[in-house]
Scaffold this active site. Sequence first.
Site, PDB file in Angstrom:
ATOM      1  N   HIS A   1       0.834  -1.236   0.026  1.00 12.35           N
ATOM      2  CA  HIS A   1       0.213   0.017  -0.119  1.00 12.35           C
ATOM      3  C   HIS A   1       0.883   1.316  -0.148  1.00 12.35           C
ATOM      4  CE1 HIS A   1       0.829   0.844   4.174  1.00 12.35           C
ATOM      5  NE2 HIS A   1       0.784  -0.396   4.467  1.00 12.35           N
TER       6      HIS A   1
ATOM      7  N   GLU B   1      -1.720  -7.259   7.285  1.00 16.85           N
ATOM      8  CA  GLU B   1      -0.680  -7.087   8.017  1.00 16.85           C
ATOM      9  C   GLU B   1      -0.386  -7.963   9.238  1.00 16.85           C
ATOM     10  OE1 GLU B   1       2.536  -7.053   8.296  1.00 16.85           O
ATOM     11  OE2 GLU B   1       2.936  -4.959   7.736  1.00 16.85           O
TER      12      GLU B   1
END
Length: 221
Positions: free
Chosen positions: A17, A90
């Site tokens: 990202h 994550e």
Amino acid sequence: MPSNDKNRTTNILLIRHGETAWNAERRLQGHLDIALNAEGARQAALLAAALAPERIDYVVSSDLLRARQTAEAIAASRGMTVGIDPALRERCYGGFEGLLYSEIAARFPLEFAAWQARDVDAVLPAGANQGETFRQFYDRATGAILEHAAAHPGKTIALVAHGGVLECAYRKAVGLPLETPRDFKVLNASVNRFVVEEGGLRLLSWGEVEHLKPAVLDDLG
């Protein structure tokens, strides 16, 4: 004669990202849902433009906002929808989440020391979310990548995820033990190319950021 899907190569574009405000100040995000900052949005737009000429059959993102916003920039110009997979999140850092690295060291010195020493089975302190060991996270992240490849043999898939997911994929592809230090960069809005052949992950290129100026940050999150 029918084709053998198991022997068909799947191309994976594994993308981190764009930048968030917490990346910029080295505040650990984990499962906390942080949006892109202005620089991250700019990076996502540049990334989408750079990938525009390439074939992409599917775009799949972690369900966290910073990854979804990056994936949506890629998909929008193609008229595609973004698939969502929480398994691409994550690592969950438990009580470390939301803290600066210096704050983690001060509040949780033993756990911080184990983390820095790469104890892959160390249990993280409790927080708003339940932490994962690095081994648990590695199995989740690499398993998700291989599952997407198996579901789409012969296709090209853009998977938009997080720094830790990229690290896991790199280790899997090159056979780097989990306990070794990370001696490779993990960059915001980078393109990292893999192929999956006969169920195995192979690295083609790492850390493509030529589309970004200025240089992106290198910190996990």
